[in-house]
Design a protein around this motif. Structure first.
Motif, PDB file in Angstrom:
ATOM      1  N   SER A  54     173.633 106.974  32.982  1.00  0.00           N
ATOM      2  CA  SER A  54     172.591 107.584  32.137  1.00  0.00           C
ATOM      3  C   SER A  54     171.275 107.710  32.910  1.00  0.00           C
ATOM      4  O   SER A  54     170.391 108.479  32.515  1.00  0.00           O
ATOM      5  CB  SER A  54     172.380 106.754  30.870  1.00  0.00           C
ATOM      6  N   TRP A  55     171.141 106.982  34.021  1.00  0.00           N
ATOM      7  CA  TRP A  55     169.899 107.058  34.794  1.00  0.00           C
ATOM      8  C   TRP A  55     169.833 108.326  35.648  1.00  0.00           C
ATOM      9  O   TRP A  55     168.792 108.633  36.211  1.00  0.00           O
ATOM     10  CB  TRP A  55     169.737 105.846  35.726  1.00  0.00           C
ATOM     11  N   TYR A  56     170.944 109.032  35.777  1.00  0.00           N
ATOM     12  CA  TYR A  56     170.914 110.276  36.565  1.00  0.00           C
ATOM     13  C   TYR A  56     169.821 111.210  36.058  1.00  0.00           C
ATOM     14  O   TYR A  56     169.200 111.937  36.823  1.00  0.00           O
ATOM     15  CB  TYR A  56     172.262 111.013  36.494  1.00  0.00           C
ATOM     16  N   ASP A  57     169.582 111.167  34.733  1.00  0.00           N
ATOM     17  CA  ASP A  57     168.571 112.058  34.151  1.00  0.00           C
ATOM     18  C   ASP A  57     167.156 111.706  34.608  1.00  0.00           C
ATOM     19  O   ASP A  57     166.228 112.483  34.417  1.00  0.00           O
ATOM     20  CB  ASP A  57     168.622 111.975  32.609  1.00  0.00           C
ATOM     21  N   LEU A  58     166.985 110.510  35.175  1.00  0.00           N
ATOM     22  CA  LEU A  58     165.643 110.107  35.632  1.00  0.00           C
ATOM     23  C   LEU A  58     165.324 110.661  37.023  1.00  0.00           C
ATOM     24  O   LEU A  58     164.187 110.569  37.486  1.00  0.00           O
ATOM     25  CB  LEU A  58     165.547 108.568  35.695  1.00  0.00           C
ATOM     26  N   LEU A  59     166.326 111.227  37.700  1.00  0.00           N
ATOM     27  CA  LEU A  59     166.099 111.686  39.084  1.00  0.00           C
ATOM     28  C   LEU A  59     165.274 112.973  39.094  1.00  0.00           C
ATOM     29  O   LEU A  59     165.565 113.916  38.353  1.00  0.00           O
ATOM     30  CB  LEU A  59     167.443 111.923  39.791  1.00  0.00           C
ATOM     31  N   GLN A  60     164.280 113.009  39.968  1.00  0.00           N
ATOM     32  CA  GLN A  60     163.478 114.224  40.143  1.00  0.00           C
ATOM     33  C   GLN A  60     164.312 115.271  40.883  1.00  0.00           C
ATOM     34  O   GLN A  60     165.163 114.915  41.701  1.00  0.00           O
ATOM     35  CB  GLN A  60     162.220 113.900  40.974  1.00  0.00           C
ATOM     36  N   PRO A  61     164.061 116.568  40.639  1.00  0.00           N
ATOM     37  CA  PRO A  61     164.782 117.597  41.389  1.00  0.00           C
ATOM     38  C   PRO A  61     164.599 117.404  42.895  1.00  0.00           C
ATOM     39  O   PRO A  61     163.520 116.998  43.344  1.00  0.00           O
ATOM     40  CB  PRO A  61     164.105 118.901  40.942  1.00  0.00           C
ATOM     41  N   ASP A  62     165.659 117.677  43.638  1.00  0.00           N
ATOM     42  CA  ASP A  62     165.654 117.587  45.104  1.00  0.00           C
ATOM     43  C   ASP A  62     165.595 116.161  45.649  1.00  0.00           C
ATOM     44  O   ASP A  62     165.276 115.956  46.823  1.00  0.00           O
ATOM     45  CB  ASP A  62     164.523 118.422  45.730  1.00  0.00           C
ATOM     46  N   THR A  63     165.893 115.190  44.795  1.00  0.00           N
ATOM     47  CA  THR A  63     166.094 113.834  45.307  1.00  0.00           C
ATOM     48  C   THR A  63     167.264 113.887  46.285  1.00  0.00           C
ATOM     49  O   THR A  63     168.261 114.582  46.061  1.00  0.00           O
ATOM     50  CB  THR A  63     166.426 112.869  44.146  1.00  0.00           C
ATOM     51  N   ILE A  64     167.146 113.146  47.401  1.00  0.00           N
ATOM     52  CA  ILE A  64     168.204 113.135  48.421  1.00  0.00           C
ATOM     53  C   ILE A  64     169.054 111.873  48.243  1.00  0.00           C
ATOM     54  O   ILE A  64     168.527 110.757  48.283  1.00  0.00           O
ATOM     55  CB  ILE A  64     167.586 113.158  49.842  1.00  0.00           C
ATOM     56  N   LEU A  65     170.354 112.050  48.054  1.00  0.00           N
ATOM     57  CA  LEU A  65     171.290 110.919  47.991  1.00  0.00           C
ATOM     58  C   LEU A  65     172.074 110.896  49.305  1.00  0.00           C
ATOM     59  O   LEU A  65     172.524 111.941  49.771  1.00  0.00           O
ATOM     60  CB  LEU A  65     172.267 111.071  46.825  1.00  0.00           C
ATOM     61  N   THR A  66     172.238 109.704  49.902  1.00  0.00           N
ATOM     62  CA  THR A  66     172.914 109.626  51.212  1.00  0.00           C
ATOM     63  C   THR A  66     174.145 108.699  51.155  1.00  0.00           C
ATOM     64  O   THR A  66     174.190 107.673  51.833  1.00  0.00           O
ATOM     65  CB  THR A  66     171.942 109.142  52.310  1.00  0.00           C
ATOM     66  N   PRO A  67     175.165 109.072  50.387  1.00  0.00           N
ATOM     67  CA  PRO A  67     176.338 108.187  50.268  1.00  0.00           C
ATOM     68  C   PRO A  67     177.292 108.262  51.455  1.00  0.00           C
ATOM     69  O   PRO A  67     177.529 109.345  52.008  1.00  0.00           O
ATOM     70  CB  PRO A  67     177.047 108.734  49.021  1.00  0.00           C
TER      71      PRO A  67
END
Ligand code: NPW
Ligand code: ADP
Ligand code: MG
Length: 281
Positions: free
Chosen positions: A143-156
């Motif tokens: 549910s926290w995905y909605d808190l991410l700002q646009p263009d956040t970079i995830l590095t999995p």
């Protein structure tokens, strides 16, 4: 699904901005790194050192108390803010205004760290790189995905990616799932691997540098520091991701003739950042 666009030297030359001779540390960008827990302060050291060695003017690193002397003595160039807890990050509070933040290497998944990360996400508007345990925390709290700002970079890395998007049976299915995730949450996914691919909505970019020497502890922590530094210097998130993975891989290509695959360690990425940047000038 379109074929990936290769991240070549020619592409990178278009993105790379040489340093302005009249610049100063106040305008070179201030980056914040939030990293480390007891036994994994090394992740904070690696990310912070890579960050300051990739061109930003100032770095402030947020760590648990137990890392204070380690950080201050291994990288005196970096400023340090400590959480109140001895062993893990118990809250994320700093009075600086960084231009970019990298969060996650080595932070663990203590309930208090999870809560601190959630509170941070609720208010953060600063360009952000999310890695390692911060990704693991995120994937347990969808549910926290909605808190991410646009263009956040995830590095999995592949395991972290699986935790985020679920498992896949083929490379095509992986790309389809990652593209869906990227579009739905408006995030940039740096899918680390051999080779690393970057997914930005329908666009997929594939890195052309790097080799198996990078299969060593901490090499992803270093990448987080590099990309955060580039973001702090004003590169657009997608450009920071592309230039970051290219430079990161290039260090290993430069070092390989001297270190071989076996003796290359994450600190060798940092040691070769200078030569990698010079190769672009
Ligand atoms: N010096 C320090 O302080 C260091 C601190 N660190 C910090 O430690 C924390 C835990 O991070 P972590 O990545 O080791 O743990 P985790 O997410 O469980 O993933 C491990 C599993 O994922 C898989 N896997 C990984 N890569 C893969 C690949 N390319 N291709 C395929 N599979 C791959 C593989 O799974 P397997 O194949 O074994 O099923 C592997 O067993 C994190 O915060 C990090 O920042 C580290 O950076 C080290 C240095
Ligand atoms: N065989 C390989 N060839 C090229 N790059 C690799 C290879 N193995 C790992 N890497 C790179 O090394 C980094 C590993 O990141 P990660 O798994 O997060 O390491 P850590 O968590 O130990 O810091 C990624 O950038 C990945 O692309
Ligand atoms: Mg990692």
């Amino acid at each position: 699904m379109k074929a990936p666009i290769l991240i070549t030297q020619a592409e990178i030359q278009q993105i790379y901005k040489p340093i302005n001779p009249k610049t100063h540390k106040g305008i070179q960008g201030h980056a914040a790194i939030i990293a480390g827990s007891y036994g994994k302060i090394g992740a904070a050291v690696l990310a912070s050192k890579a960050c300051i060695k990739s061109g930003c003017g100032l770095v402030t690193t947020h760590i648990p108390k137990c890392g204070y002397e380690i950080l201050q003595s291994t990288i005196p160039e970096v400023m340090v803010v400590t959480a109140t807890h001895e062993k893990y990050i118990s809250e994320i509070i700093f009075d600086i205004k960084p231009q970019a933040i990298g969060i996650g290497p080595g932070i663990g998944q203590e309930p208090n760290t999870q809560k601190a990360f959630q509170e941070f996400l609720k208010t953060n508007k600063t360009p952000l790189v999310i890695d390692a345990d911060a990704l693991n925390i995120l994937s347990q709290n969808k549910s926290w995905y909605d808190l991410l700002q646009p263009d956040t970079i995830l590095t999995p890395h592949p395991k972290e990616l699986e935790r985020l998007i679920g498992s896949w049976r083929s490379e095509i299915e992986k790309l389809v799932r990652a593209t869906e995730f990227s579009k739905q949450h408006q995030v940039i996914i740096v899918m680390k691997g051999a080779p690393t691919q970057i997914v930005n909505g329908e666009s997929v970019y594939e890195n052309t540098t790097g080799n198996a020497a990078l299969a060593t502890a901490g090499s992803g922590d270093v990448l987080t520091g590099i990309i955060t530094s580039l973001l702090a210097q004003g590169y657009l998130p997608i450009k920071a991701a592309q230039l970051g993975v290219y430079i990161h891989g290039l260090t290993a290509d430069i070092a390989l003739p001297e270190t071989g695959y076996q003796s290359f360690i994450a600190s060798d990425i940092i040691a070769n950042l200078g030569k990698a940047f010079l190769a672009l000038d």
